[in-house]
Design a protein around this motif. Structure first.
Motif, mmCIF file in Angstrom:
data_model
loop_
_atom_site.group_PDB
_atom_site.id
_atom_site.type_symbol
_atom_site.label_atom_id
_atom_site.label_comp_id
_atom_site.label_asym_id
_atom_site.label_seq_id
_atom_site.Cartn_x
_atom_site.Cartn_y
_atom_site.Cartn_z
ATOM 1 N N PRO A 152 -14.861 15.971 26.895
ATOM 2 C CA PRO A 152 -15.755 16.914 26.231
ATOM 3 C C PRO A 152 -15.044 18.043 25.475
ATOM 4 N N ASP A 153 -13.726 18.093 25.578
ATOM 5 C CA ASP A 153 -12.962 19.135 24.892
ATOM 6 C C ASP A 153 -11.936 18.561 23.927
ATOM 7 N N SER A 154 -12.196 17.350 23.441
ATOM 8 C CA SER A 154 -11.248 16.684 22.547
ATOM 9 C C SER A 154 -11.922 16.276 21.239
ATOM 10 N N ILE A 155 -11.175 16.475 20.151
ATOM 11 C CA ILE A 155 -11.615 16.091 18.813
ATOM 12 C C ILE A 155 -10.528 15.220 18.211
ATOM 13 N N CYS A 156 -10.924 14.109 17.593
ATOM 14 C CA CYS A 156 -9.969 13.214 16.937
ATOM 15 C C CYS A 156 -10.349 13.099 15.460
ATOM 16 N N ALA A 157 -9.343 13.166 14.616
ATOM 17 C CA ALA A 157 -9.574 13.014 13.182
ATOM 18 C C ALA A 157 -8.675 11.902 12.664
ATOM 19 N N PHE A 158 -9.255 11.026 11.857
ATOM 20 C CA PHE A 158 -8.497 9.977 11.187
ATOM 21 C C PHE A 158 -8.702 10.169 9.699
ATOM 22 N N GLN A 159 -7.611 10.274 8.971
ATOM 23 C CA GLN A 159 -7.704 10.510 7.534
ATOM 24 C C GLN A 159 -6.723 9.658 6.773
ATOM 25 N N MET A 204 0.845 -1.179 0.000
ATOM 26 C CA MET A 204 0.000 0.000 0.000
ATOM 27 C C MET A 204 0.887 1.237 0.000
ATOM 28 N N SER A 205 0.535 2.226 -0.777
ATOM 29 C CA SER A 205 1.312 3.459 -0.793
ATOM 30 C C SER A 205 0.551 4.616 -0.145
ATOM 31 N N SER A 206 -0.606 4.331 0.427
ATOM 32 C CA SER A 206 -1.381 5.402 1.060
ATOM 33 C C SER A 206 -0.720 5.837 2.366
ATOM 34 N N THR A 207 -1.127 7.009 2.833
ATOM 35 C CA THR A 207 -0.642 7.584 4.083
ATOM 36 C C THR A 207 -1.849 7.932 4.935
ATOM 37 N N ALA A 208 -1.755 7.671 6.226
ATOM 38 C CA ALA A 208 -2.845 8.006 7.135
ATOM 39 C C ALA A 208 -2.329 8.921 8.238
ATOM 40 N N LEU A 209 -3.239 9.708 8.769
ATOM 41 C CA LEU A 209 -2.928 10.576 9.900
ATOM 42 C C LEU A 209 -3.992 10.387 10.964
ATOM 43 N N PHE A 210 -3.559 10.376 12.222
ATOM 44 C CA PHE A 210 -4.475 10.405 13.355
ATOM 45 C C PHE A 210 -4.114 11.657 14.138
ATOM 46 N N ILE A 211 -5.096 12.546 14.310
ATOM 47 C CA ILE A 211 -4.837 13.845 14.913
ATOM 48 C C ILE A 211 -5.775 14.043 16.101
ATOM 49 N N VAL A 212 -5.213 14.518 17.213
ATOM 50 C CA VAL A 212 -5.999 14.820 18.402
ATOM 51 C C VAL A 212 -5.885 16.316 18.684
ATOM 52 N N HIS A 213 -7.040 16.976 18.726
ATOM 53 C CA HIS A 213 -7.129 18.406 19.047
ATOM 54 C C HIS A 213 -7.706 18.535 20.455
ATOM 55 N N GLN A 214 -7.053 19.298 21.307
ATOM 56 C CA GLN A 214 -7.582 19.597 22.639
ATOM 57 C C GLN A 214 -8.052 21.044 22.620
ATOM 58 N N THR A 215 -9.363 21.227 22.701
ATOM 59 C CA THR A 215 -9.897 22.585 22.674
ATOM 60 C C THR A 215 -9.847 23.192 24.067
ATOM 61 N N LYS A 216 -9.964 24.486 24.116
ATOM 62 C CA LYS A 216 -10.133 25.151 25.402
ATOM 63 C C LYS A 216 -11.493 24.724 25.952
ATOM 64 N N PRO A 217 -11.668 24.748 27.268
ATOM 65 C CA PRO A 217 -12.926 24.275 27.856
ATOM 66 C C PRO A 217 -14.156 24.914 27.219
ATOM 67 N N GLY A 218 -15.075 24.035 26.804
ATOM 68 C CA GLY A 218 -16.338 24.475 26.238
ATOM 69 C C GLY A 218 -16.279 24.984 24.802
ATOM 70 N N LYS A 219 -15.151 24.840 24.128
ATOM 71 C CA LYS A 219 -14.985 25.396 22.783
ATOM 72 C C LYS A 219 -15.074 24.356 21.668
#
Length: 102
Positions: free
Chosen positions: A50-57, A1-16
């Motif tokens: 509640p302040d975390s976003i994860c992206a898998f691409q 496979m020649s594809s590339t993947a990323l897993f990204i974790v964003h920590q937002t400020k509280p309530g954002k």
């Protein structure tokens, strides 16, 4: 496979987290939908933080991933969301070995 993947974790400020999501939807959703270099993309809220976003691409190649960093929508997203994040996102670069298509 020649594809590339990323897993990204964003920590937002509280309530954002919802504010960051709105910015993502405005800029990133359309850009990713139209980008042939993206093979898959999953934008997720962390159920345990509640302040975390994860992206898998998954990109067709490492070059496609690099090219997307120059997209004007990505640059707009970075600019608008930066002050709503606690710190730079944690980015893991992955080499897919096996995938299942939906």
């Amino acid at each position: 496979m020649s594809s590339t993947a990323l897993f990204i974790v964003h920590q937002t400020k509280p309530g954002k987290r919802d504010e960051v999501r709105a910015i993502w939807m405005r800029h990133m959703g359309p850009a990713i939908q139209e980008n042939p270099g993206h093979l898959a993309y999953f934008y997720n809220f962390d159920n345990d933080n509640p302040d975390s976003i994860c992206a898998f691409q998954v990109y067709e190649s490492a070059q496609a991933a690099q090219d997307f960093l120059k997209h004007p929508n990505y640059q707009a997203y970075l600019s608008e969301s930066r002050l709503l994040l606690e710190h730079d996102p944690k980015v893991m670069s992955l080499s897919p070995q096996w995938t299942k298509s939906v």
